[in-house]
Design a protein around this motif. Structure first.
Motif, PDB file in Angstrom:
ATOM      1  N   LEU A 159       0.889  -1.010   0.270  1.00  0.00           N
ATOM      2  CA  LEU A 159       0.034  -0.112   0.427  1.00  0.00           C
ATOM      3  C   LEU A 159       1.355   1.350   0.115  1.00  0.00           C
ATOM      4  O   LEU A 159       0.468   2.386  -0.727  1.00  0.00           O
ATOM      5  CB  LEU A 159      -1.030   0.410   0.941  1.00  0.00           C
ATOM      6  CG  LEU A 159      -1.572  -0.674   0.878  1.00  0.00           C
ATOM      7  CD1 LEU A 159      -2.779  -1.164   2.455  1.00  0.00           C
ATOM      8  CD2 LEU A 159      -2.746  -0.105   0.449  1.00  0.00           C
ATOM      9  N   ALA A 160       2.113   1.188   0.913  1.00  0.00           N
ATOM     10  CA  ALA A 160       2.950   2.550   0.643  1.00  0.00           C
ATOM     11  C   ALA A 160       3.264   2.372  -0.313  1.00  0.00           C
ATOM     12  O   ALA A 160       3.644   3.867  -0.911  1.00  0.00           O
ATOM     13  CB  ALA A 160       3.964   2.761   1.972  1.00  0.00           C
ATOM     14  N   GLU A 161       3.654   1.648  -1.694  1.00  0.00           N
ATOM     15  CA  GLU A 161       4.246   1.545  -2.308  1.00  0.00           C
ATOM     16  C   GLU A 161       3.252   2.200  -3.677  1.00  0.00           C
ATOM     17  O   GLU A 161       3.863   2.820  -4.231  1.00  0.00           O
ATOM     18  CB  GLU A 161       4.456   0.134  -3.263  1.00  0.00           C
ATOM     19  CG  GLU A 161       6.257  -0.321  -2.253  1.00  0.00           C
ATOM     20  CD  GLU A 161       6.299  -1.449  -2.497  1.00  0.00           C
ATOM     21  OE1 GLU A 161       5.630  -2.544  -3.794  1.00  0.00           O
ATOM     22  OE2 GLU A 161       7.161  -2.123  -2.561  1.00  0.00           O
ATOM     23  N   ILE A 162       1.624   1.891  -3.740  1.00  0.00           N
ATOM     24  CA  ILE A 162       0.798   2.136  -4.474  1.00  0.00           C
ATOM     25  C   ILE A 162       0.877   3.614  -3.872  1.00  0.00           C
ATOM     26  O   ILE A 162       0.863   4.433  -5.172  1.00  0.00           O
ATOM     27  CB  ILE A 162      -0.512   1.234  -4.488  1.00  0.00           C
ATOM     28  CG1 ILE A 162      -0.147  -0.415  -4.614  1.00  0.00           C
ATOM     29  CG2 ILE A 162      -1.466   2.683  -4.515  1.00  0.00           C
ATOM     30  CD1 ILE A 162      -0.899  -1.211  -4.268  1.00  0.00           C
ATOM     31  N   GLU A 173      -9.803  -7.263  -6.946  1.00  0.00           N
ATOM     32  CA  GLU A 173     -10.620  -7.892  -6.031  1.00  0.00           C
ATOM     33  C   GLU A 173     -11.724  -8.609  -5.486  1.00  0.00           C
ATOM     34  O   GLU A 173     -12.966  -8.073  -6.876  1.00  0.00           O
ATOM     35  CB  GLU A 173     -10.294  -6.054  -5.215  1.00  0.00           C
ATOM     36  CG  GLU A 173     -10.596  -6.664  -3.810  1.00  0.00           C
ATOM     37  CD  GLU A 173      -9.641  -7.046  -3.114  1.00  0.00           C
ATOM     38  OE1 GLU A 173     -10.112  -8.784  -2.704  1.00  0.00           O
ATOM     39  OE2 GLU A 173      -8.648  -7.272  -2.298  1.00  0.00           O
ATOM     40  N   ALA A 174     -11.923  -8.792  -4.467  1.00  0.00           N
ATOM     41  CA  ALA A 174     -12.648  -9.749  -4.965  1.00  0.00           C
ATOM     42  C   ALA A 174     -14.050  -8.965  -3.543  1.00  0.00           C
ATOM     43  O   ALA A 174     -13.542  -8.294  -2.856  1.00  0.00           O
ATOM     44  CB  ALA A 174     -13.040 -11.893  -3.884  1.00  0.00           C
ATOM     45  N   PRO A 175     -15.703  -9.302  -4.382  1.00  0.00           N
ATOM     46  CA  PRO A 175     -16.457  -8.531  -3.549  1.00  0.00           C
ATOM     47  C   PRO A 175     -16.403  -8.017  -1.900  1.00  0.00           C
ATOM     48  O   PRO A 175     -16.208  -7.357  -1.362  1.00  0.00           O
ATOM     49  CB  PRO A 175     -18.086  -8.914  -3.860  1.00  0.00           C
ATOM     50  CG  PRO A 175     -17.577  -9.863  -4.289  1.00  0.00           C
ATOM     51  CD  PRO A 175     -16.112 -10.130  -4.790  1.00  0.00           C
ATOM     52  N   ARG A 180     -13.061  -3.371   2.452  1.00  0.00           N
ATOM     53  CA  ARG A 180     -12.034  -3.158   2.619  1.00  0.00           C
ATOM     54  C   ARG A 180     -10.245  -2.697   2.048  1.00  0.00           C
ATOM     55  O   ARG A 180      -9.561  -1.607   2.628  1.00  0.00           O
ATOM     56  CB  ARG A 180     -11.528  -4.316   3.759  1.00  0.00           C
ATOM     57  CG  ARG A 180     -10.043  -4.450   4.893  1.00  0.00           C
ATOM     58  CD  ARG A 180      -9.147  -5.778   4.760  1.00  0.00           C
ATOM     59  NE  ARG A 180      -8.054  -5.831   5.171  1.00  0.00           N
ATOM     60  CZ  ARG A 180      -7.264  -6.355   5.184  1.00  0.00           C
ATOM     61  NH1 ARG A 180      -7.374  -7.711   4.360  1.00  0.00           N
ATOM     62  NH2 ARG A 180      -6.223  -6.441   6.216  1.00  0.00           N
ATOM     63  N   THR A 181     -10.387  -3.021   1.317  1.00  0.00           N
ATOM     64  CA  THR A 181      -9.264  -2.651   0.127  1.00  0.00           C
ATOM     65  C   THR A 181      -9.325  -1.114  -0.524  1.00  0.00           C
ATOM     66  O   THR A 181      -8.314   0.083  -0.251  1.00  0.00           O
ATOM     67  CB  THR A 181      -9.116  -3.290  -0.710  1.00  0.00           C
ATOM     68  OG1 THR A 181      -8.590  -4.906  -0.674  1.00  0.00           O
ATOM     69  CG2 THR A 181      -8.291  -2.602  -2.022  1.00  0.00           C
TER      70      THR A 181
END
Length: 291
Positions: A159-162, A173-175, A180-181
């Motif tokens: 997440l920090a890289e993104i 991503e799954a539903p 959360r994502t």
């Protein structure tokens, strides 16, 4: 180099064919993909039931099917290597899209290459490229992240890289994990980062949502996520280049604090990403006699 002469090849040369399959609409199955599946001795797939439906639609009967999913791919790769050594043509499909892209396939390709067997690809549907193309976000340069790590330090680091990535980022991503994502992305990247949610691409209930991460969080609160999602995230804002005033201010702070000119020039050049020569000239203008 991967090229080799006929004399370098093993006596029995197998062939591994990666076959892209529809991501939803079976009408997207290419004629060349049907030919590749019909001509295979063995088909490696994620789910035999899903692949049976695909083969019935294509009118293909006969090839033996073996399973390679996230749990079995390593073991299946060894078996595929044996089949290729015997001269077999092995087709690889996944439940949807192009094998090896956030799906099984990478280990199979590596095993085939290590055994000096031919590897070829029948290109076709890709959820990542479809979502990127329809997103309206910059497409000239992008990053494919696939599924984020589920938890822990690996997820935090990704997440920090993104958050710092200036290119467009594509994620799957799954539903049940989407909310959360999105929340984690908003915390890392800020609520104003542009994002596109592409749901159920090519299927009956295909849907696109475009806005910001903050808006996306509000959207999934009132509309329960259903189906598979591709998340296309805008890149981090490109910082403005430092001005001459920025260089002078950074130099003056160091020189006034007693840092020698050579060290100050080096530090400011590195900190602001400015050529040393330009910083040195600014230092001379500030303190011509300073050493």
């Amino acid at each position: 180099t991967s090229s080799r002469s006929a004399s370098d090849r093993p006596l029995s040369v197998g062939r591994l064919v990666l076959v892209a399959t529809p991501i939803g609409n079976l009408g997207d199955l290419a004629p060349r993909a049907v030919e590749a599946l019909a001509g295979a001795d063995v088909i490696v797939c994620e789910d035999t039931r899903r692949t049976r439906t695909l083969l019935m639609h294509a009118g293909v009967r006969g090839p033996r099917r073996i399973v390679a999913n996230e749990h079995t791919e390593a073991a299946t790769a060894a078996h595929v290597a044996e089949l290729l050594a015997g001269g077999a043509t092995v087709a690889v499909v996944t439940d949807a899209g192009t094998p090896g892209i956030s799906d099984p396939g990478e280990r199979l390709v590596r095993a085939a290459i290590d055994g000096q067997h031919d590897v070829t690809v029948v290109p076709g549907p890709s959820a990542a490229l479809a979502a990127l193309a329809g997103s309206g976000l910059p497409t000239d340069r992008f990053v494919m992240e696939g599924f984020l790590p589920r938890r822990g330090a690996d997820r935090r680091e990704r997440l920090a890289e993104i958050a710092q990535e200036w290119r467009t980022t594509v994620l799957f991503e799954a539903p049940h994990r989407l909310a959360r994502t999105l929340a984690d992305l908003a915390a890392a990247c800020g609520h104003e980062r542009p994002v596109v949610l592409a749901r159920e691409l090519t299927k009956l209930h295909e849907e696109w949502w475009r806005g910001t991460l903050g808006g996306a969080l509000a959207h999934v609160e009132v509309q329960e996520p259903r189906g598979e999602y591709v998340v296309v995230l805008g890149g981090a804002p490109t910082p403005e280049p430092p001005t001459t005033a920025d260089v002078v201010a950074a130099l003056e702070a160091r020189l006034t604090a007693g840092v020698d000119r050579k060290t100050a020039v080096s530090e400011v050049a590195q900190e602001l990403g400015v050529p040393k020569r330009a910083v040195y000239d600014a230092a001379l203008r500030l303190y011509p006699a300073r050493s």
